[in-house]
Design a protein around this motif. Sequence first.
Motif, PDB file in Angstrom:
ATOM      1  N   SER A  23     -69.387 -56.287  -8.732  1.00 36.04           N
ATOM      2  CA  SER A  23     -69.508 -55.719 -10.263  1.00 36.04           C
ATOM      3  C   SER A  23     -70.086 -54.267 -10.270  1.00 36.04           C
ATOM      4  CB  SER A  23     -70.471 -56.706 -10.905  1.00 36.04           C
ATOM      5  OG  SER A  23     -71.607 -56.990 -10.154  1.00 36.04           O
ATOM      6  N   ALA A  24     -71.068 -54.039  -9.095  1.00 34.05           N
ATOM      7  CA  ALA A  24     -71.504 -52.657  -9.358  1.00 34.05           C
ATOM      8  C   ALA A  24     -70.246 -51.608  -9.083  1.00 34.05           C
ATOM      9  CB  ALA A  24     -72.542 -52.382  -7.998  1.00 34.05           C
ATOM     10  N   ARG A  25     -69.461 -51.737  -8.283  1.00 30.47           N
ATOM     11  CA  ARG A  25     -68.146 -51.190  -8.156  1.00 30.47           C
ATOM     12  C   ARG A  25     -67.186 -50.923  -9.489  1.00 30.47           C
ATOM     13  NH1 ARG A  25     -62.914 -50.676  -5.749  1.00 30.47           N
ATOM     14  NH2 ARG A  25     -62.894 -52.974  -5.169  1.00 30.47           N
ATOM     15  N   ALA A  26     -67.149 -52.084  -9.971  1.00 33.08           N
ATOM     16  CA  ALA A  26     -66.563 -52.266 -11.099  1.00 33.08           C
ATOM     17  C   ALA A  26     -67.267 -51.298 -12.258  1.00 33.08           C
ATOM     18  CB  ALA A  26     -66.389 -53.524 -11.829  1.00 33.08           C
ATOM     19  N   VAL A  27     -68.420 -51.317 -12.450  1.00 39.04           N
ATOM     20  CA  VAL A  27     -69.114 -50.692 -13.492  1.00 39.04           C
ATOM     21  C   VAL A  27     -68.991 -49.239 -13.322  1.00 39.04           C
ATOM     22  CG1 VAL A  27     -71.368 -50.011 -14.266  1.00 39.04           C
ATOM     23  CG2 VAL A  27     -70.863 -52.342 -13.806  1.00 39.04           C
ATOM     24  N   GLU A  28     -68.937 -48.675 -12.020  1.00 36.04           N
ATOM     25  CA  GLU A  28     -68.665 -47.313 -11.867  1.00 36.04           C
ATOM     26  C   GLU A  28     -67.048 -46.968 -12.102  1.00 36.04           C
ATOM     27  OE1 GLU A  28     -71.079 -45.084 -11.480  1.00 36.04           O
ATOM     28  OE2 GLU A  28     -72.325 -46.777 -11.678  1.00 36.04           O
ATOM     29  N   PHE A  29     -66.145 -47.923 -11.882  1.00 34.71           N
ATOM     30  CA  PHE A  29     -64.796 -47.679 -11.975  1.00 34.71           C
ATOM     31  C   PHE A  29     -64.693 -47.367 -13.780  1.00 34.71           C
ATOM     32  CE2 PHE A  29     -60.808 -48.985 -14.127  1.00 34.71           C
ATOM     33  CZ  PHE A  29     -59.972 -48.219 -13.598  1.00 34.71           C
ATOM     34  N   TYR A  30     -65.301 -48.462 -14.519  1.00 37.45           N
ATOM     35  CA  TYR A  30     -65.093 -48.205 -15.857  1.00 37.45           C
ATOM     36  C   TYR A  30     -65.798 -47.018 -16.552  1.00 37.45           C
ATOM     37  CZ  TYR A  30     -63.384 -52.990 -15.463  1.00 37.45           C
ATOM     38  OH  TYR A  30     -62.754 -54.247 -14.933  1.00 37.45           O
ATOM     39  N   LYS A  31     -66.513 -46.692 -15.998  1.00 32.79           N
ATOM     40  CA  LYS A  31     -67.236 -45.282 -16.408  1.00 32.79           C
ATOM     41  C   LYS A  31     -66.644 -44.060 -16.140  1.00 32.79           C
ATOM     42  CE  LYS A  31     -71.962 -45.340 -15.355  1.00 32.79           C
ATOM     43  NZ  LYS A  31     -73.120 -45.416 -14.699  1.00 32.79           N
ATOM     44  N   MET A  93     -56.194 -40.844 -21.474  1.00 34.85           N
ATOM     45  CA  MET A  93     -57.187 -41.980 -20.817  1.00 34.85           C
ATOM     46  C   MET A  93     -56.252 -42.787 -19.622  1.00 34.85           C
ATOM     47  SD  MET A  93     -59.893 -43.911 -21.076  1.00 34.85           S
ATOM     48  CE  MET A  93     -60.631 -43.546 -22.552  1.00 34.85           C
ATOM     49  N   PHE A  94     -55.093 -42.896 -19.890  1.00 29.51           N
ATOM     50  CA  PHE A  94     -54.292 -43.616 -18.964  1.00 29.51           C
ATOM     51  C   PHE A  94     -54.222 -42.811 -17.657  1.00 29.51           C
ATOM     52  CE2 PHE A  94     -50.245 -44.592 -16.785  1.00 29.51           C
ATOM     53  CZ  PHE A  94     -49.940 -45.868 -17.226  1.00 29.51           C
ATOM     54  N   ALA A  95     -54.031 -41.428 -17.648  1.00 28.89           N
ATOM     55  CA  ALA A  95     -54.036 -40.700 -16.677  1.00 28.89           C
ATOM     56  C   ALA A  95     -55.382 -40.598 -15.778  1.00 28.89           C
ATOM     57  CB  ALA A  95     -53.612 -39.150 -16.965  1.00 28.89           C
ATOM     58  N   GLN A  96     -56.452 -40.712 -16.759  1.00 29.32           N
ATOM     59  CA  GLN A  96     -57.841 -40.692 -15.954  1.00 29.32           C
ATOM     60  C   GLN A  96     -58.053 -42.304 -15.276  1.00 29.32           C
ATOM     61  OE1 GLN A  96     -60.792 -39.757 -18.693  1.00 29.32           O
ATOM     62  NE2 GLN A  96     -62.319 -40.755 -17.867  1.00 29.32           N
ATOM     63  N   ALA A  97     -57.465 -43.346 -15.927  1.00 32.97           N
ATOM     64  CA  ALA A  97     -57.676 -44.587 -15.336  1.00 32.97           C
ATOM     65  C   ALA A  97     -56.779 -44.667 -13.886  1.00 32.97           C
ATOM     66  CB  ALA A  97     -57.188 -45.662 -16.214  1.00 32.97           C
ATOM     67  N   VAL A  98     -55.538 -44.126 -13.973  1.00 32.46           N
ATOM     68  CA  VAL A  98     -54.674 -44.360 -12.665  1.00 32.46           C
ATOM     69  C   VAL A  98     -55.380 -43.161 -11.676  1.00 32.46           C
ATOM     70  CG1 VAL A  98     -52.614 -43.787 -11.813  1.00 32.46           C
ATOM     71  CG2 VAL A  98     -52.547 -45.062 -13.955  1.00 32.46           C
ATOM     72  N   GLN A  99     -55.938 -42.256 -11.990  1.00 34.22           N
ATOM     73  CA  GLN A  99     -56.220 -41.366 -11.250  1.00 34.22           C
ATOM     74  C   GLN A  99     -57.694 -41.802 -10.429  1.00 34.22           C
ATOM     75  OE1 GLN A  99     -57.549 -37.613 -12.941  1.00 34.22           O
ATOM     76  NE2 GLN A  99     -58.039 -36.447 -10.959  1.00 34.22           N
ATOM     77  N   GLY A 101     -58.087 -44.975  -9.741  1.00 34.26           N
ATOM     78  CA  GLY A 101     -58.091 -46.211  -9.040  1.00 34.26           C
ATOM     79  C   GLY A 101     -57.026 -47.226  -9.702  1.00 34.26           C
ATOM     80  N   ALA A 102     -56.874 -47.221 -11.092  1.00 29.82           N
ATOM     81  CA  ALA A 102     -55.964 -48.292 -11.738  1.00 29.82           C
ATOM     82  C   ALA A 102     -54.473 -48.283 -11.261  1.00 29.82           C
ATOM     83  CB  ALA A 102     -56.231 -48.108 -13.433  1.00 29.82           C
ATOM     84  N   THR A 103     -53.737 -49.123 -11.423  1.00 26.55           N
ATOM     85  CA  THR A 103     -52.306 -49.179 -11.186  1.00 26.55           C
ATOM     86  C   THR A 103     -51.447 -49.273 -12.301  1.00 26.55           C
ATOM     87  OG1 THR A 103     -52.960 -50.449  -9.002  1.00 26.55           O
ATOM     88  CG2 THR A 103     -50.670 -50.427  -9.751  1.00 26.55           C
ATOM     89  N   GLN A 104     -50.467 -48.440 -12.424  1.00 24.70           N
ATOM     90  CA  GLN A 104     -49.820 -48.514 -13.484  1.00 24.70           C
ATOM     91  C   GLN A 104     -48.912 -49.741 -13.634  1.00 24.70           C
ATOM     92  OE1 GLN A 104     -47.242 -45.067 -14.748  1.00 24.70           O
ATOM     93  NE2 GLN A 104     -45.582 -46.173 -14.260  1.00 24.70           N
ATOM     94  N   GLY A 117     -49.548 -47.759 -22.964  1.00 23.80           N
ATOM     95  CA  GLY A 117     -49.040 -47.699 -21.609  1.00 23.80           C
ATOM     96  C   GLY A 117     -49.963 -49.221 -21.013  1.00 23.80           C
ATOM     97  N   ARG A 118     -49.613 -49.609 -19.825  1.00 25.67           N
ATOM     98  CA  ARG A 118     -50.559 -50.770 -19.181  1.00 25.67           C
ATOM     99  C   ARG A 118     -50.909 -50.460 -17.748  1.00 25.67           C
ATOM    100  NH1 ARG A 118     -48.667 -56.710 -19.032  1.00 25.67           N
ATOM    101  NH2 ARG A 118     -48.429 -56.299 -21.302  1.00 25.67           N
ATOM    102  N   VAL A 119     -52.083 -50.625 -17.604  1.00 24.71           N
ATOM    103  CA  VAL A 119     -52.372 -50.487 -16.189  1.00 24.71           C
ATOM    104  C   VAL A 119     -53.332 -51.698 -15.734  1.00 24.71           C
ATOM    105  CG1 VAL A 119     -53.068 -48.076 -16.266  1.00 24.71           C
ATOM    106  CG2 VAL A 119     -54.733 -49.423 -16.878  1.00 24.71           C
ATOM    107  N   LYS A 120     -53.297 -52.049 -14.444  1.00 18.87           N
ATOM    108  CA  LYS A 120     -54.360 -52.879 -14.017  1.00 18.87           C
ATOM    109  C   LYS A 120     -55.420 -52.274 -13.274  1.00 18.87           C
ATOM    110  CE  LYS A 120     -52.492 -56.973 -12.739  1.00 18.87           C
ATOM    111  NZ  LYS A 120     -51.778 -57.823 -12.004  1.00 18.87           N
ATOM    112  N   ASP A 121     -56.557 -52.433 -13.830  1.00 21.43           N
ATOM    113  CA  ASP A 121     -57.720 -52.089 -12.947  1.00 21.43           C
ATOM    114  C   ASP A 121     -57.996 -52.734 -11.566  1.00 21.43           C
ATOM    115  OD1 ASP A 121     -59.554 -54.460 -12.903  1.00 21.43           O
ATOM    116  OD2 ASP A 121     -60.173 -53.956 -15.077  1.00 21.43           O
ATOM    117  N   PRO A 122     -58.721 -52.039 -10.594  1.00 22.59           N
ATOM    118  CA  PRO A 122     -58.870 -52.347  -9.521  1.00 22.59           C
ATOM    119  C   PRO A 122     -59.354 -53.796  -9.183  1.00 22.59           C
ATOM    120  CG  PRO A 122     -59.894 -50.274  -9.532  1.00 22.59           C
ATOM    121  CD  PRO A 122     -59.732 -50.801 -11.026  1.00 22.59           C
ATOM    122  N   PHE A 123     -59.958 -54.457 -10.124  1.00 13.75           N
ATOM    123  CA  PHE A 123     -60.328 -55.740 -10.331  1.00 13.75           C
ATOM    124  C   PHE A 123     -59.578 -56.755 -10.676  1.00 13.75           C
ATOM    125  CE2 PHE A 123     -63.301 -52.189 -10.529  1.00 13.75           C
ATOM    126  CZ  PHE A 123     -63.823 -52.479  -9.352  1.00 13.75           C
TER     127      PHE A 123
END
Length: 137
Positions: A23-31, A93-99, A101-104, A117-123
């Motif tokens: 969860s700590a890593r997840a919070v940092e990803f979402y930020k 936002m999509f590009a930032q999420a992929v950059q 760690g999210a997967t397109q 567009g749709r991404v899957k987050d690292p979690f």
Amino acid sequence: MGAELTGAGVATSIAPWLSVRDSARAVEFYKLGFGASEAFRMEDGGGVVARLAVGGAEFWVSEESPEHGNFSPESVGGGTVRMILVVGDPDAMFAQAVQTGATQVFPVGEEHGWRLGRVKDPFGHSWEIGRPLTANY
């Protein structure tokens, strides 16, 4: 459509609570990935419970707790819900999420009256990032 006030002047809302591993890593990803701000954080030996917001859209994140029936997508082999994140510039936002760690899942494009567009987050959670092309969505 405005928020409905209920007892004690509290507005009715729905905020997803995402169960994750790490969860700590997840919070940092979402930020970093979505530009989320952290409104509340509680830490214990088992992880983090955090209330985050992207713009005014709030959601919660915490460590999965199978003993309470809260499983991460990693534990169940996929998610049972998708988040729709409506933003002014879905491409950025999509590009930032992929950059970060999210997967397109599928790229940003236009169909059904949306730029989306749709991404899957690292979690393991799926996020559709977009905006309506007209005010009548």
